[in-house]
Design a protein around this motif. Structure first.
Motif, PDB file in Angstrom:
ATOM      1  N   PHE A  17     -28.666 -15.607 -26.428  1.00  0.00           N
ATOM      2  CA  PHE A  17     -29.619 -15.280 -25.376  1.00  0.00           C
ATOM      3  C   PHE A  17     -31.087 -15.395 -25.787  1.00  0.00           C
ATOM      4  O   PHE A  17     -31.977 -15.169 -24.988  1.00  0.00           O
ATOM      5  CB  PHE A  17     -29.323 -13.892 -24.810  1.00  0.00           C
ATOM      6  N   TRP A  20     -30.625 -19.966 -28.232  1.00  0.00           N
ATOM      7  CA  TRP A  20     -30.150 -21.057 -27.387  1.00  0.00           C
ATOM      8  C   TRP A  20     -31.138 -21.347 -26.237  1.00  0.00           C
ATOM      9  O   TRP A  20     -31.557 -22.499 -26.057  1.00  0.00           O
ATOM     10  CB  TRP A  20     -28.731 -20.760 -26.898  1.00  0.00           C
ATOM     11  N   TYR A  24     -33.033 -24.808 -25.574  1.00  0.00           N
ATOM     12  CA  TYR A  24     -32.761 -25.378 -24.259  1.00  0.00           C
ATOM     13  C   TYR A  24     -34.071 -25.681 -23.513  1.00  0.00           C
ATOM     14  O   TYR A  24     -34.237 -26.758 -22.926  1.00  0.00           O
ATOM     15  CB  TYR A  24     -31.922 -24.369 -23.478  1.00  0.00           C
ATOM     16  N   PHE A 248     -39.120 -20.800  -9.621  1.00  0.00           N
ATOM     17  CA  PHE A 248     -38.236 -20.237  -8.615  1.00  0.00           C
ATOM     18  C   PHE A 248     -38.713 -20.407  -7.171  1.00  0.00           C
ATOM     19  O   PHE A 248     -37.920 -20.284  -6.261  1.00  0.00           O
ATOM     20  CB  PHE A 248     -37.957 -18.765  -8.934  1.00  0.00           C
TER      21      PHE A 248
ATOM     22  N   PHE B 130     -31.939 -18.341 -17.132  1.00  0.00           N
ATOM     23  CA  PHE B 130     -31.371 -18.375 -15.780  1.00  0.00           C
ATOM     24  C   PHE B 130     -30.319 -19.480 -15.677  1.00  0.00           C
ATOM     25  O   PHE B 130     -29.239 -19.275 -15.120  1.00  0.00           O
ATOM     26  CB  PHE B 130     -32.484 -18.603 -14.756  1.00  0.00           C
ATOM     27  N   ILE B 132     -28.585 -20.721 -18.085  1.00  0.00           N
ATOM     28  CA  ILE B 132     -27.406 -20.315 -18.858  1.00  0.00           C
ATOM     29  C   ILE B 132     -26.542 -19.334 -18.054  1.00  0.00           C
ATOM     30  O   ILE B 132     -25.320 -19.435 -18.018  1.00  0.00           O
ATOM     31  CB  ILE B 132     -27.841 -19.710 -20.217  1.00  0.00           C
ATOM     32  N   MET B 133     -27.202 -18.400 -17.371  1.00  0.00           N
ATOM     33  CA  MET B 133     -26.470 -17.450 -16.519  1.00  0.00           C
ATOM     34  C   MET B 133     -25.680 -18.191 -15.444  1.00  0.00           C
ATOM     35  O   MET B 133     -24.568 -17.830 -15.097  1.00  0.00           O
ATOM     36  CB  MET B 133     -27.449 -16.486 -15.837  1.00  0.00           C
ATOM     37  N   PHE B 136     -22.619 -19.645 -16.927  1.00  0.00           N
ATOM     38  CA  PHE B 136     -21.615 -18.603 -17.158  1.00  0.00           C
ATOM     39  C   PHE B 136     -21.052 -18.048 -15.845  1.00  0.00           C
ATOM     40  O   PHE B 136     -20.108 -17.279 -15.867  1.00  0.00           O
ATOM     41  CB  PHE B 136     -22.222 -17.433 -17.946  1.00  0.00           C
TER      42      PHE B 136
END
Lengths: 285, 279
Positions: A17, A20, A24, A248, B130, B132-133, B136
Motif C-alpha cells: 500500500f 507498490w 505504479y 476524480f 485507488f 489498486i483498490m 482488488f
C-alpha cells in the motif's frame, strides 16, 4: 526466523500500500489513457511538460507555497509563545492547557465547518464582531484574497496545539534560570528569549516545521474542501486539491499520476532534509 | 521595583494573556455547542446570539435524519478501531523485532521503513492506491477504509524505542528461566508497555476517526461513508443553511475524539511527544 516473521505484517502493508502505489504512479505518469479509457498510450514526459505549461498548475504551486509558508510561520511562533506562557505555571494553567489543546483532537473537516460558520457573512459571530468593531464586512470564503486568509486561520487554529504540546515538553529541559529571565521581563528578556531559548529548542522547531509542512500540504485538503472547494474560481486550489480535481472530477489519470509523482518528489526532499540535518541536531540535544 | 512585585505583575499579565488566548481558541467550539441548541429563528436573529434560549433538541434529530448519521458513526467506529488495532499489532511486532533481535537485512529493511515516515499515502498516492483498490474490488468496502493503514513507521519506532528502554537483564533472566522469545514478549514486554500502548492507541484512533480525503474517494454509497464526510454532506444537503442542524451533527462527530482527549490528556501528550522525538 523469529524476527522475519515479526516483520511480515508490517512489510506486507508497507509494500502493497505504499511502495507498490509509488512505483505504479511513476509508471502511470508516463502514460495517457485513450479517450475511451481502454488503452494506455506511452507519452514519455509529456504529462509533466503539460503540467508545467499549464497556468492552473503553476497557480496551484504558488498558492500552496504561500498558504503553507504563512501557516507554518504563524503556527510555529504562536505555539512557541503560548508554550512560554503555559510554562510559567500560573494558577489555572491546567484549565488553559486543556482549552488550548482541544483543537488537536478536532478534525480538519470540522475545523473547516466551524470557521465556515463563524465567518458566515449573515449569521457568523466573527463577521458580526468585525463589522461592529472595525466596520469591516467581508465575504470571507468567496472573495480574494480573504478566502486564503480564512483557510490559513482555520488551519493554524487546528495545528497550533500540536506544536504547543511539543514546545512545552521541550521547554521543560531548558534550565529554569534562563527561562525566568526570559519571559515578560522587558525588552532585554525578549532578546534573551529569541537569542537563547528559541535556539535551544531548534531541534524541536525543525521537527515541527517538517510535520507542519506535511499537515498544511495534505491534511488541509479537508479544510479547503469544506470551506472554499478551491474557490473562488481556482484561487485556493492547492496542489493536493488540484490533484484531487484532475484525478476524480476530470478523470485525467495520467496527469494526476504525474502530479502524485511531483508531490512524492517534494516529500522525498523533505524526508532527506530531515534525516540529513535532523540527525546532527538531535545528537547534542 | 522589588523582585516579588515584578513577579506578581508578570503573573497577572500572563493570566490575562492566557485567559484571552484560551477563550479565543475555544470560542469556535463553544459557539458550535450553543448554535446546535438554537432554533432557526435564533440562529438567524441579528445580532447573533451567544447563548441559546433553551435546548432546541430538534436540530440533533434533524441531523440524524438528514444524513444517515447513525450508520456513518458505525462506519467510522469500525474503521477507527480496526486501524488502531492493526497499527498497534504491526507496530508491536516489528518494534520487538528491531529492538531485541539482530538479523540479516535489519538495516536495509529499517531504512525502507524509515523512508515512509513522512509519506502520507492516503493523500500523496490517492490515484494509484485507488486503482489498486479497484483491482482488488475493494471500492465501497471496509477493507479499503482499513487495511492500507494498518502499519506505519511511526508505530514501529515508538515501540522499538520503548522496548529498547527496557533492561536487557530481564530478557536474559527470562531466557534462563526457559521462556521462549514470544513468551517473553507476551508475558513480560507487553504488560510493561501498557501505558505506551494506551497512548499510541489514542493517537491512532484520533488519526483514523479524522481521516477525510481517502474515505471521500473510496466510498460512493452513502451507507459506506464516514462521519467526516457526513459533516460535508450536512453542509451541502442543508439547502436553507440551517446552521443549528449542521452544528448539531458537527458536535456529535467531534465528541468521541475530544472526550478521549480531555479524559486522557496527560497520557496523550506524553505519547505524542515520544512519537516525535528520537533517543
Amino acid at each position: 526466523m523469529i524476527p522475519y516473521v515479526l516483520l511480515v505484517p508490517t512489510f506486507a502493508i508497507i509494500v502493497i500500500f505504499i511502495y507498490w502505489p509509488a512505483v505504479y504512479s511513476f509508471k502511470m505518469s508516463f502514460y495517457r489513457i485513450s479517450p475511451f479509457g481502454n488503452r494506455m498510450i506511452y507519452t514519455g514526459l509529456r504529462n509533466f511538460g503539460r503540467l508545467f505549461q499549464s497556468s492552473e498548475y503553476i497557480h496551484s504551486i504558488k498558492v500552496t507555497a504561500i498558504y503553507v509558508g504563512f501557516s507554518v510561520l504563524l503556527t510555529v511562533f504562536t505555539a512557541f509563545f503560548i508554550a512560554l506562557l503555559l510554562n510559567l505555571k500560573v494558577p489555572g494553567t491546567p484549565v488553559y492547557k486543556a482549552l488550548i489543546f482541544i483543537p488537536y483532537a478536532i478534525s480538519p473537516a470540522i475545523s473547516g465547518t466551524l470557521w465556515t460558520f463563524l465567518l458566515n457573512p449573515v449569521v457568523g459571530h466573527v463577521n458580526y464582531f468585525l463589522s461592529k468593531t472595525f466596520g469591516i464586512s467581508v465575504d470571507w470564503l468567496t472573495s480574494k484574497p480573504y478566502a486564503l486568509y480564512a483557510l490559513i486561520l482555520a488551519s493554524v487554529w487546528k495545528v497550533v496545539p500540536f506544536d504547543t504540546i511539543f514546545y512545552l515538553a521541550g521547554i521543560q529541559d531548558v534550565p529554569d534560570d534562563l527561562l525566568e529571565a526570559a519571559t515578560l521581563d522587558g525588552a532585554s528578556s525578549w532578546t534573551k528569549t529569541w537569542r537563547i531559548v528559541f535556539p535551544l529548542l531548534s531541534p524541536i522547531t525543525f521537527y515541527l516545521v517538517i510535520m507542519n509542512i506535511i499537515s498544511f500540504m495534505f491534511s488541509s485538503f479537508a479544510i479547503i474542501d469544506v470551506m472554499t472547494s478551491g474557490g473562488p474560481g481556482d484561487y485556493t486550489t492547492t496542489m493536493i486539491y488540484r490533484l484531487y480535481l484532475d484525478a476524480f472530477s476530470f478523470q485525467k489519470t495520467g496527469i494526476a499520476s504525474a502530479e502524485s509523482v511531483i508531490l512524492f518528489g517534494i516529500m522525498a526532499v523533505v524526508t532527506f532534509v530531515y534525516f540529513y540535518f535532523g540527525e546532527r541536531k538531535v545528537h547534542y540535544q | 521595583m522589588k523582585k516579588s512585585t515584578r513577579k506578581l505583575i508578570n503573573t497577572i499579565v500572563a493570566e490575562v494573556i492566557l485567559i484571552t488566548i484560551a477563550l479565543i481558541v475555544s470560542l469556535p467550539l463553544f459557539l458550535a455547542v450553543s448554535i446546535s441548541f438554537q432554533s432557526p429563528e435564533e440562529v438567524f436573529s441579528y445580532p447573533p446570539k451567544i447563548l441559546p434560549k433553551g435546548l432546541y433538541l430538534k436540530n440533533y434529530v434533524d441531523a440524524f435524519n438528514l444524513v444517515p448519521l447513525a450508520r456513518l458513526i458505525l462506519n467510522s467506529t469500525i474503521m477507527a478501531i480496526a486501524i488502531t488495532a492493526g497499527k498497534l499489532t504491526t507496530g508491536l511486532l516489528s518494534g520487538y523485532a528491531y529492538a531485541n533481535f539482530r538479523f540479516k537485512g535489519r538495516e536495509v529493511s529499517f531504512a525502507l521503513l524509515f523512508a515512509t515516515l513522512f509519506l502520507p499515502a492516503e493523500t500523496v498516492m490517492i490515484v494509484p492506491l485507488f486503482l489498486i483498490m479497484k483491482k482488488f474490488g475493494w471500492i465501497n468496502t471496509y477493507w479499503a477504509l482499513t487495511i492500507p493503514f494498518m502499519a506505519s513507521a511511526t508505530n514501529t519506532f515508538l515501540f522499538r524505542q520503548h522496548f529498547r528502554s527496557i533492561p536487557k537483564e530481564l530478557e536474559d533472566a527470562a531466557r534462563i528461566d526457559g521462556a521462549t522469545p514470544m513468551q517473553y514478549f507476551s508475558k513480560i514486554l507487553l504488560p510493561l508497555s501498557k501505558a505506551m500502548i494506551g497512548g499510541a492507541a489514542i493517537i491512532n484512533f484520533v488519526y483514523a476517526w479524522n481521516m477525510y480525503l481517502w474515505p471521500l474517494i473510496v466510498t460512493m454509497e452513502d451507507k459506506m461513508k464516514t462521519v467526516q464526510i457526513g459533516v460535508r454532506m450536512l453542509i451541502s444537503s442543508e439547502s436553507a443553511n440551517n446552521w443549528g442542524v449542521i452544528m448539531a451533527g458537527t458536535i456529535v462527530v467531534l465528541i468521541p475524539t475530544v472526550a478521549v482527549f480531555l479524559l486522557l490528556q496527560n497520557l496523550f501528550v506524553r505519547s505524542l511527544v515520544r512519537s516525535g522525538m528520537k533517543g
